[in-house]
Write an enzyme that holds these catalytic residues in place. Structure first.
Site, PDB file in Angstrom:
ATOM      1  N   HIS A  83      -7.324  14.770  -0.981  1.00  0.00           N
ATOM      2  CA  HIS A  83      -8.591  15.448  -0.721  1.00  0.00           C
ATOM      3  C   HIS A  83      -8.638  16.656  -1.665  1.00  0.00           C
ATOM      4  O   HIS A  83      -7.595  17.222  -1.977  1.00  0.00           O
ATOM      5  CB  HIS A  83      -8.533  15.913   0.745  1.00  0.00           C
ATOM      6  CG  HIS A  83      -9.800  16.417   1.313  1.00  0.00           C
ATOM      7  ND1 HIS A  83     -10.248  17.690   1.087  1.00  0.00           N
ATOM      8  CD2 HIS A  83     -10.712  15.836   2.139  1.00  0.00           C
ATOM      9  CE1 HIS A  83     -11.382  17.869   1.752  1.00  0.00           C
ATOM     10  NE2 HIS A  83     -11.681  16.758   2.399  1.00  0.00           N
ATOM     11  N   ASP A 124      -0.505  16.621   4.704  1.00  0.00           N
ATOM     12  CA  ASP A 124      -1.851  16.852   5.201  1.00  0.00           C
ATOM     13  C   ASP A 124      -2.150  15.771   6.238  1.00  0.00           C
ATOM     14  O   ASP A 124      -2.347  14.604   5.891  1.00  0.00           O
ATOM     15  CB  ASP A 124      -2.815  16.785   4.006  1.00  0.00           C
ATOM     16  CG  ASP A 124      -4.278  16.775   4.415  1.00  0.00           C
ATOM     17  OD1 ASP A 124      -4.570  16.771   5.617  1.00  0.00           O
ATOM     18  OD2 ASP A 124      -5.122  16.764   3.497  1.00  0.00           O
ATOM     19  N   GLN A 181      -6.302  13.450   8.473  1.00  0.00           N
ATOM     20  CA  GLN A 181      -6.891  12.132   8.694  1.00  0.00           C
ATOM     21  C   GLN A 181      -5.980  11.240   9.552  1.00  0.00           C
ATOM     22  O   GLN A 181      -6.421  10.240  10.095  1.00  0.00           O
ATOM     23  CB  GLN A 181      -7.115  11.478   7.331  1.00  0.00           C
ATOM     24  CG  GLN A 181      -8.207  10.454   7.299  1.00  0.00           C
ATOM     25  CD  GLN A 181      -9.537  10.991   7.768  1.00  0.00           C
ATOM     26  OE1 GLN A 181     -10.100  10.462   8.719  1.00  0.00           O
ATOM     27  NE2 GLN A 181     -10.039  12.042   7.150  1.00  0.00           N
ATOM     28  N   LYS A 218     -11.330  16.896  13.878  1.00  0.00           N
ATOM     29  CA  LYS A 218     -11.209  15.454  13.658  1.00  0.00           C
ATOM     30  C   LYS A 218     -10.502  14.775  14.835  1.00  0.00           C
ATOM     31  O   LYS A 218     -10.284  13.581  14.851  1.00  0.00           O
ATOM     32  CB  LYS A 218     -10.464  15.187  12.348  1.00  0.00           C
ATOM     33  CG  LYS A 218     -11.315  15.600  11.154  1.00  0.00           C
ATOM     34  CD  LYS A 218     -10.720  15.248   9.825  1.00  0.00           C
ATOM     35  CE  LYS A 218     -11.676  15.707   8.737  1.00  0.00           C
ATOM     36  NZ  LYS A 218     -11.114  15.602   7.401  1.00  0.00           N
ATOM     37  N   CYS A 278     -14.809  13.937  -1.113  1.00  0.00           N
ATOM     38  CA  CYS A 278     -13.919  15.022  -1.547  1.00  0.00           C
ATOM     39  C   CYS A 278     -12.666  14.470  -2.212  1.00  0.00           C
ATOM     40  O   CYS A 278     -11.587  15.061  -2.111  1.00  0.00           O
ATOM     41  CB  CYS A 278     -13.513  15.941  -0.393  1.00  0.00           C
ATOM     42  SG  CYS A 278     -14.886  16.821   0.324  1.00  0.00           S
TER      43      CYS A 278
HETATM   44  C1  LIG Z   1     -10.984  16.500   6.438  1.00  0.00           C
HETATM   45  C2  LIG Z   1      -9.829  16.542   5.585  1.00  0.00           C
HETATM   46  C3  LIG Z   1      -9.407  17.742   5.001  1.00  0.00           C
HETATM   47  C4  LIG Z   1     -10.162  19.038   5.152  1.00  0.00           C
HETATM   48  O1  LIG Z   1     -10.230  19.441   6.480  1.00  0.00           O
HETATM   49  P1  LIG Z   1     -11.080  20.715   6.884  1.00  0.00           P
HETATM   50  O2  LIG Z   1     -11.162  20.639   8.366  1.00  0.00           O
HETATM   51  O3  LIG Z   1     -12.422  20.566   6.222  1.00  0.00           O
HETATM   52  O4  LIG Z   1     -10.347  21.909   6.390  1.00  0.00           O
HETATM   53  C5  LIG Z   1      -8.266  17.722   4.222  1.00  0.00           C
HETATM   54  N1  LIG Z   1      -7.570  16.591   4.040  1.00  0.00           N
HETATM   55  C6  LIG Z   1      -7.942  15.412   4.586  1.00  0.00           C
HETATM   56  C7  LIG Z   1      -7.108  14.197   4.368  1.00  0.00           C
HETATM   57  C8  LIG Z   1      -9.083  15.348   5.381  1.00  0.00           C
HETATM   58  O5  LIG Z   1      -9.442  14.195   5.932  1.00  0.00           O
END
Ligand SMILES: *Cc1c(COP(=O)(O)O)cnc(C)c1O
Length: 404
Positions: free
Chosen positions: A121, A198, A201, A224, A362
């Site tokens: 992302h 990260d 997701q 999320k 993104c």
């Molecule tokens: C949504 C997402 C982000 C960003 O999350 P925010 O809540 O907008 O800070 C970063 N990495 C991944 C894989 C995402 O799905």
């Protein structure tokens, strides 16, 4: 087992219509919907407990502090962190990543190496590029293959004594692919590099165990995961959080302040300058309770059925291509139909009440790799149904007919 009728009743928004059609919400990878119990927590907080935390001797302040710290413990338990103070509450994934990246500024030297995956992302690419500009460190990329998987043989050849940090998402938001993070972590540790995963997701579908993963940093966003926007977490191993300098100066993050010298507070407060999103943190705890009551195994198997069904039905449409075709996927389908621009399909689907995401998600480098402007991304959650997928497919066929 998922009791879908009961679950759908928990989400008031699923009853609304969009353009006079029942809402079909397939944009869960961008943000999830909010169950009533989380909405109630927010209303209850502002109706009964609103006060600033940590500093007050009065009852309200103590009650809101207790609730906030209880939420931190719920988050700790959920992720199986060894200590509650290893859970830093942030405004979300992006904030958490920036905190770690900026902290590494003091730990990197010229020609040190940072490895990121090609599936990242933007929020996981840009902070490292900025860090490289500031420190003279070099950014290396783990390339991807056509099926969307990472080229792990290349990764193994990239890691060496100069590698200081490795960053990868647990699940790619653009393609839904689950990355082999255990292997990534193990290899990086052989050379003493820190690994940040990260989990933005992954966390809606998978319950990660940060100790079993032996990961150094793990980040995610509440929104999320059926929680509110504007709150998330940075898990960091104690040793690493102690090594990193504070991110922001301000109230709450200090021990003593004088004009000669300020000493910092201990963990987690060192990283929590200013008044946090108190209500959001508490509601994040409620959201985790809710999802754990549904059960992550139930969620995963139910969503897997939706993924299989959706994939099968979509592939019946002529000229439809799916990006990200590995076996290990969460319920995300990224696709295009013929030469039709994804945006045009998205607009027509919205007229028919269907929320999908179109664009580069993104993750422009992935789109460049496939040489496409973007994709249509349908992402399912445990409150979606096969009937909704049927409506989506019928509507998609209509859109394709109109546009070709
Ligand atoms: C949504 C997402 C982000 C960003 O999350 P925010 O809540 O907008 O800070 C970063 N990495 C991944 C894989 C995402 O799905």
């Amino acid at each position: 087992m998922i009791n879908i009728d009961k679950i759908r009743k928990d989400f008031p928004i699923l009853n609304r219509t969009v353009n006079d059609k029942p809402l079909v919400y397939f944009d869960n990878a961008a943000t999830s919907q909010t169950p009533q119990i989380v909405i109630d927590t927010i209303v209850d907080y502002y109706s009964n407990f609103n006060a600033n935390i940590h500093r007050g001797v009065h009852t309200l302040s103590q009650e809101s502090t207790d609730k906030y710290e209880e939420a931190r413990i719920k988050i700790q338990k959920h992720f199986n962190a060894a200590h509650a103070y290893e859970i830093i509450l942030t405004s979300g994934t992006t904030h958490s990543i920036n905190m770690v990246a900026s902290g590494f500024e003091t730990l990197l030297q010229k020609d040190d190496e940072i490895i990121v995956s090609a599936l990242e992302h933007h929020s996981n690419i840009v902070p490292w590029q900025m860090l490289c500009e500031k420190t003279g460190a070099i950014l290396k990329v783990i390339p991807m293959s056509l099926d969307g998987s990472l080229q792990m043989d290349v990764y193994h050849s990239l890691v060496n004594e100069k590698t200081k940090v490795v960053f990868c998402n647990h699940v790619s938001n653009a393609l839904g692919i689950v990355n082999p993070i255990e292997e990534i972590i193990e290899k990086a540790h052989l050379f003493g590099a820190a690994v940040l995963i990260d989990g933005a997701q992954a966390t809606p579908h998978i319950k990660p165990d940060v100790q079993a993963l032996n990961v150094d940093f793990y980040v995610a966003s509440a929104h999320k995961l059926c929680g509110p926007t504007g709150v998330g977490l940075l898990y960091g191993k104690k040793e690493w959080l102690e090594k990193l300098p504070p991110y922001q100066g301000g109230g709450e993050m200090i021990d003593t302040v004088s004009f000669e010298k300020t000493t910092y507070a201990g963990l987690p407060h060192k990283f929590e300058a200013g008044t946090p999103n108190i209500c959001g943190g508490i509601a994040f705890g409620t959201a985790l309770d809710y999802m754990n009551a549904v059960g992550f195994e139930n969620i995963a198997s139910y969503e897997h059925d939706l993924l299989e069904y959706g994939t099968e039905e979509l592939l019946k449409i002529e000229g439809l291509r799916i990006y990200g075709t590995t076996v290990e996927k969460t319920a995300v389908i990224s696709f295009n139909v013929g030469e039709i621009h994804p945006y045009d399909i998205g607009v027509i689907l919205d007229k028919l009440g269907i929320a999908v995401r179109t664009g580069h998600h993104c993750a422009q480098p992935i789109m460049d790799f496939y040489k496409i402007p973007g994709t249509i991304r349908a992402s399912f959650s445990f409150y979606n149904t096969k009937e909704e997928i049927d409506v989506f497919i019928t509507s998609l066929k209509r859109a394709v007919l109109m546009l070709s």
